[in-house]
Motif scaffolding. Structure first.
Motif, PDB file in Angstrom:
ATOM      1  N   ALA A  96      34.995  46.448  38.660  1.00  0.00           N
ATOM      2  CA  ALA A  96      33.915  45.718  39.328  1.00  0.00           C
ATOM      3  C   ALA A  96      33.553  46.407  40.633  1.00  0.00           C
ATOM      4  CB  ALA A  96      34.338  44.274  39.602  1.00  0.00           C
ATOM      5  N   PRO A  97      32.308  46.255  41.055  1.00  0.00           N
ATOM      6  CA  PRO A  97      31.910  46.802  42.358  1.00  0.00           C
ATOM      7  C   PRO A  97      32.701  46.149  43.490  1.00  0.00           C
ATOM      8  CG  PRO A  97      29.987  46.212  41.064  1.00  0.00           C
ATOM      9  CD  PRO A  97      31.184  45.652  40.347  1.00  0.00           C
ATOM     10  N   ILE A  98      32.828  46.900  44.578  1.00  0.00           N
ATOM     11  CA  ILE A  98      33.567  46.439  45.749  1.00  0.00           C
ATOM     12  C   ILE A  98      32.781  46.817  46.997  1.00  0.00           C
ATOM     13  CG2 ILE A  98      34.931  48.560  45.857  1.00  0.00           C
ATOM     14  CD1 ILE A  98      37.312  46.827  46.805  1.00  0.00           C
ATOM     15  N   VAL A 103      39.914  44.113  51.734  1.00  0.00           N
ATOM     16  CA  VAL A 103      41.361  44.190  51.580  1.00  0.00           C
ATOM     17  C   VAL A 103      41.697  43.839  50.134  1.00  0.00           C
ATOM     18  CG1 VAL A 103      43.614  43.309  52.309  1.00  0.00           C
ATOM     19  CG2 VAL A 103      41.789  43.624  53.991  1.00  0.00           C
ATOM     20  N   VAL A 104      42.363  44.787  49.477  1.00  0.00           N
ATOM     21  CA  VAL A 104      42.738  44.636  48.076  1.00  0.00           C
ATOM     22  C   VAL A 104      44.249  44.445  48.000  1.00  0.00           C
ATOM     23  CG1 VAL A 104      42.910  45.919  45.902  1.00  0.00           C
ATOM     24  CG2 VAL A 104      40.799  45.991  47.224  1.00  0.00           C
ATOM     25  N   ALA A 120      54.812  50.631  33.985  1.00  0.00           N
ATOM     26  CA  ALA A 120      54.428  49.715  35.067  1.00  0.00           C
ATOM     27  C   ALA A 120      52.915  49.633  35.128  1.00  0.00           C
ATOM     28  CB  ALA A 120      54.981  50.203  36.401  1.00  0.00           C
ATOM     29  N   THR A 121      52.432  48.483  35.567  1.00  0.00           N
ATOM     30  CA  THR A 121      50.994  48.267  35.707  1.00  0.00           C
ATOM     31  C   THR A 121      50.652  47.991  37.161  1.00  0.00           C
ATOM     32  OG1 THR A 121      51.243  45.902  35.261  1.00  0.00           O
ATOM     33  CG2 THR A 121      50.759  47.343  33.369  1.00  0.00           C
ATOM     34  N   ALA A 122      49.399  48.248  37.483  1.00  0.00           N
ATOM     35  CA  ALA A 122      48.870  47.942  38.814  1.00  0.00           C
ATOM     36  C   ALA A 122      47.524  47.246  38.623  1.00  0.00           C
ATOM     37  CB  ALA A 122      48.694  49.211  39.629  1.00  0.00           C
ATOM     38  N   THR A 123      47.399  46.074  39.209  1.00  0.00           N
ATOM     39  CA  THR A 123      46.137  45.333  39.172  1.00  0.00           C
ATOM     40  C   THR A 123      45.600  45.276  40.597  1.00  0.00           C
ATOM     41  OG1 THR A 123      46.893  43.994  37.315  1.00  0.00           O
ATOM     42  CG2 THR A 123      45.037  43.135  38.589  1.00  0.00           C
ATOM     43  N   GLN A 131      41.149  36.121  41.774  1.00  0.00           N
ATOM     44  CA  GLN A 131      40.633  36.169  40.406  1.00  0.00           C
ATOM     45  C   GLN A 131      39.652  37.334  40.215  1.00  0.00           C
ATOM     46  OE1 GLN A 131      39.870  33.877  42.676  1.00  0.00           O
ATOM     47  NE2 GLN A 131      37.645  33.693  42.715  1.00  0.00           N
ATOM     48  N   LYS A 132      39.170  37.919  41.307  1.00  0.00           N
ATOM     49  CA  LYS A 132      38.247  39.057  41.237  1.00  0.00           C
ATOM     50  C   LYS A 132      39.058  40.341  41.131  1.00  0.00           C
ATOM     51  CE  LYS A 132      34.122  41.052  43.049  1.00  0.00           C
ATOM     52  NZ  LYS A 132      33.090  40.874  42.095  1.00  0.00           N
ATOM     53  N   ILE A 133      38.928  41.034  40.009  1.00  0.00           N
ATOM     54  CA  ILE A 133      39.682  42.253  39.728  1.00  0.00           C
ATOM     55  C   ILE A 133      38.758  43.457  39.902  1.00  0.00           C
ATOM     56  CG2 ILE A 133      41.037  43.503  38.004  1.00  0.00           C
ATOM     57  CD1 ILE A 133      42.289  40.806  38.881  1.00  0.00           C
TER      58      ILE A 133
END
Length: 154
Positions: A96-98, A103-104, A120-123, A131-133
């Protein structure tokens, strides 16, 4: 080791990792929460315009670098008794655009602590609206005897 000590060790490991020329280590997400038993942590990162591409998303090269560095720190910290490892795959996707100066939170988790190839995963999610990824990453490593040191040991 308590959670505060573990967080400090992960955050300080960026300096140690620079000795091994980890690309992009000047991007230093700060670990703010950890569950070492579950193999999870959350780090914060201020995404500036330098890291945003023409589609207004986090640049996927940057996502790859940050995914590699944060998940490698997690795997190396939680599974340090397994020896040395090498990456076998890293994949990322901007979602998604940012806006600049967002701050993430980077939620990193080990999928299996018993696998020969830990994954391993990174979200990458908005700190204010989780909820915004903004992106996702995945990193698989392989433990093997005889490898030279390339990852920090805490």
């Amino acid at each position: 080791m308590d959670h505060t000590d573990f967080i400090d060790k992960i955050n300080k490991s960026y300096d140690f990792a620079n000795k091994f020329l980890h690309y992009g280590m000047e991007i230093r997400p700060k670990v703010t929460w950890v569950d070492s038993q579950a193999g999870r942590f959350i780090a914060e990162w201020l995404v500036t315009s330098d890291f945003i591409d023409q589609n207004q998303c986090i640049d996927e090269g940057v996502l790859g670098t940050v995914t590699d560095n944060t998940t490698a720190m997690l795997i190396g910290s939680v599974l340090c008794d397994r020896g040395k490892s090498v990456s076998t795959s890293i994949s990322v996707q901007a979602a998604a655009p940012i806006k600049p100066n967002t701050v993430v939170e980077i939620v990193c988790a080990i999928a299996s602590k018993t696998s020969k190839q830990p994954h391993a995963t990174a979200t990458f999610r908005d700190k204010q609206s989780p909820q915004k990824i903004y992106g996702r990453g995945a990193h698989t490593k392989f433990f093997k005897a005889g490898l030279s040191e390339s990852q920090p040991r805490l």
